[in-house]
Write a protein that holds these residues in place. Sequence first.
Motif, PDB file in Angstrom:
ATOM      1  N   SER A 392       0.818  -1.218   0.000  1.00 51.75           N
ATOM      2  CA  SER A 392       0.000   0.000   0.000  1.00 51.75           C
ATOM      3  C   SER A 392       0.849   1.264   0.000  1.00 51.75           C
ATOM      4  O   SER A 392       0.348   2.339   0.312  1.00 51.75           O
ATOM      5  N   ASP A 428       1.619   6.862   1.401  1.00 49.23           N
ATOM      6  CA  ASP A 428       0.436   6.033   1.248  1.00 49.23           C
ATOM      7  C   ASP A 428      -0.010   6.098  -0.211  1.00 49.23           C
ATOM      8  O   ASP A 428      -0.273   7.176  -0.741  1.00 49.23           O
ATOM      9  N   SER A 526      -1.688  -5.624  10.057  1.00 51.28           N
ATOM     10  CA  SER A 526      -2.792  -4.869   9.470  1.00 51.28           C
ATOM     11  C   SER A 526      -3.278  -5.549   8.208  1.00 51.28           C
ATOM     12  O   SER A 526      -2.533  -6.283   7.544  1.00 51.28           O
ATOM     13  N   ARG A 528      -5.668  -4.403   4.757  1.00 49.32           N
ATOM     14  CA  ARG A 528      -6.190  -3.214   4.077  1.00 49.32           C
ATOM     15  C   ARG A 528      -6.854  -3.631   2.772  1.00 49.32           C
ATOM     16  O   ARG A 528      -6.278  -4.386   1.994  1.00 49.32           O
ATOM     17  N   PRO A 537      -9.507   3.093   0.930  1.00 46.47           N
ATOM     18  CA  PRO A 537      -9.288   1.765   1.531  1.00 46.47           C
ATOM     19  C   PRO A 537      -9.868   1.693   2.941  1.00 46.47           C
ATOM     20  O   PRO A 537      -9.982   2.714   3.632  1.00 46.47           O
ATOM     21  N   THR A 539      -9.725  -0.808   6.697  1.00 44.76           N
ATOM     22  CA  THR A 539      -8.816  -1.699   7.412  1.00 44.76           C
ATOM     23  C   THR A 539      -9.529  -2.750   8.258  1.00 44.76           C
ATOM     24  O   THR A 539      -8.893  -3.436   9.051  1.00 44.76           O
TER      25      THR A 539
END
Length: 662
Positions: A392, A428, A526, A528, A537, A539
């Motif tokens: 990501s 990001d 995590s 995503r 997005p 999570t």
Amino acid sequence: MRRTNLLVILLLILLCNYAQAQPQWHWGLRGGSSGNTINPTPGESVVDMATDAHGNVYFIAMVKADAAATISGYNGPVSNYGADDILLASYDCAGNYRWHKSIGGYTTDMALLRGGLGLDSLGGVYIASTVISPGIIGNQPAVHFGSDTILAKGTRKSLFLVKYDTSGIFQWLRMPEPDTIGIFSANSAFRTLHVDKGGDVYLHINSYGGAMADGNMVLPGPGDYILKYNAAGSLLNYITLGMQTSRTTQFDAKLSRDRNSGNFYIAGSYSSYSGGAFAMGGNSITNSAIVGAFNAQGQYLWHRTNNYQHIQGFHGYPQVDHQGNITLTGTFKGGGSLNDGFNGYTMSNPLSNVTRDCPFIVKLSPSGQNIWAINARSTTSNSILAITQTGSEVIIGGGASGLITWPGGADSINLPGLPHKPFIARFDAATGVPVSMSYLNADNSSQYNVVTSLTSYNGNIYAGGTFGYQLDVAGQNWTSSGGNNDFFVARFGYDCNCTPPAAGFTKTITGKTASFTYTGTAAFLSVRWDFGDGSLPVTAVNPGHTYASAGTYNVCVTVTSDCGNHTYCEQVQVSDGIGITGAEDLAPVRIYPNPAYKELHISDAVPGTILDVYSIAGQHMTSHFIKRANEVLDISRWPAGVYFARFKAKTGASVYRKFLKQ
């Protein structure tokens, strides 16, 4: 008290997990000689890089061959053949030397530092560039491709495409120019290279036209073309690009291809002062930063360029994500009243009252519209020459000095004065929000301490570049061998002995609403989700999502652990009615993991379905009668490569799924 202690313990566990998950610099290596023949500056540097699924890194670098060159981990000097040679080398994830090849002749090869390297998933390593052969008379050394192939003196062809396997074993060499080219001029100029995972190779050239590949193909006239080869080295066809350049056009370009749509994206920097004409789709190009889109047949779709001449251009390969979006990076001139813009975004640098070179990034939709854009603010000039994307995040690399910050980012670098330090910055990929910056400490003998190339895999980032005298990487101190500069490669990421996670999911669809269940690695930091419709997005581990309209969407889930990250994508169809569109019994069927190693898992299949698997070459591998909704197929003895799974229902309807065996 017990509750307080429990909270403290939980907090410490979370902090430990966070600390373990942070990537860092692990090792570096160097290479080069004491020679001084390379032109242009910065001298010996990494030109292109790639990684395979095992974490091995491959790179090509320009080395000064008028003096013996050395590289880390290899006992002895590398072979040298002339003024400036091309070095191909490979190291493993831990930085251990694997193998290398020297390519070159009696004079400067890889003209203007233009060379391309790409890997397929079948074990192929491809390099494209140019070499110059000496005349028949004289004692200058002939062009060598290592010890594998030596060109006859007097060879007038210069453009080449060569393939090795991932162990460094020579496979084949192609030099597509005609034998009738003039003694003082080449027929074709190399621009850029793109290699698909399935082994299709796209070689972008500018050519005078005429017969190519020993007369097996004829280009209709002067222009820009893409020559398409397969993994066996056969020239399949050519694609005429809807852009107009000449041999004097100074366009430093990189090519990427969207594997879903087949569209090509070409981005780079253009100098209108060169006198060479430049147009895309009949539209004259005069400014410096340019990106153009072309369909699978080479027809012009759109282009975007900057407002003025204040952007130095785009650098590195356009990064095309799973949704077909394109992320680009480059450098603009900003400060005081001098500010440029791109595609509606205005750049500014309030940290300086005089003009400075500042990095910027922009993300475009498949139709060429801005999704987000961001530029750095800096007290001194900085350069950006490379970009990559993993999981990501999107990562850029270059050289930094002074204070450099990004809007919305808490992280900054403050390096007083010159020289530049090699650095990377992470963002990001969905929003452009800065994540972090990290640099390598270099001495002050040269301002050419920069990252020139990047590649990544499963969250590990490999940075290649050039340095002047000394470079520190993770406690290692490297000293150049003299001359202008030496090249370096450094790894930023996670522990090589830690197994990266594997993502996966199942789905249930009712009308336009989809419910997703994560099925990947259980131990993660995590998860995503990208639902493929332009929404932000999420999570949640097992999310639901309602689409605005019926259609097919590319849904991706990225999992991150202490050992890296992995992204898995799958097409999802939603409809206005109830159920799933398409072949009613077959649409839900899913195979995973992809890539697969020893076993291929089949889920959501209807008992009675017949499964046939074929290799990319058409070989029938197996036929299997499915008895249960979830089954496992043993593929451990199959060769690595791309395969197609055909599921045939009792009704006769069929669907195909493609997967990669590693």
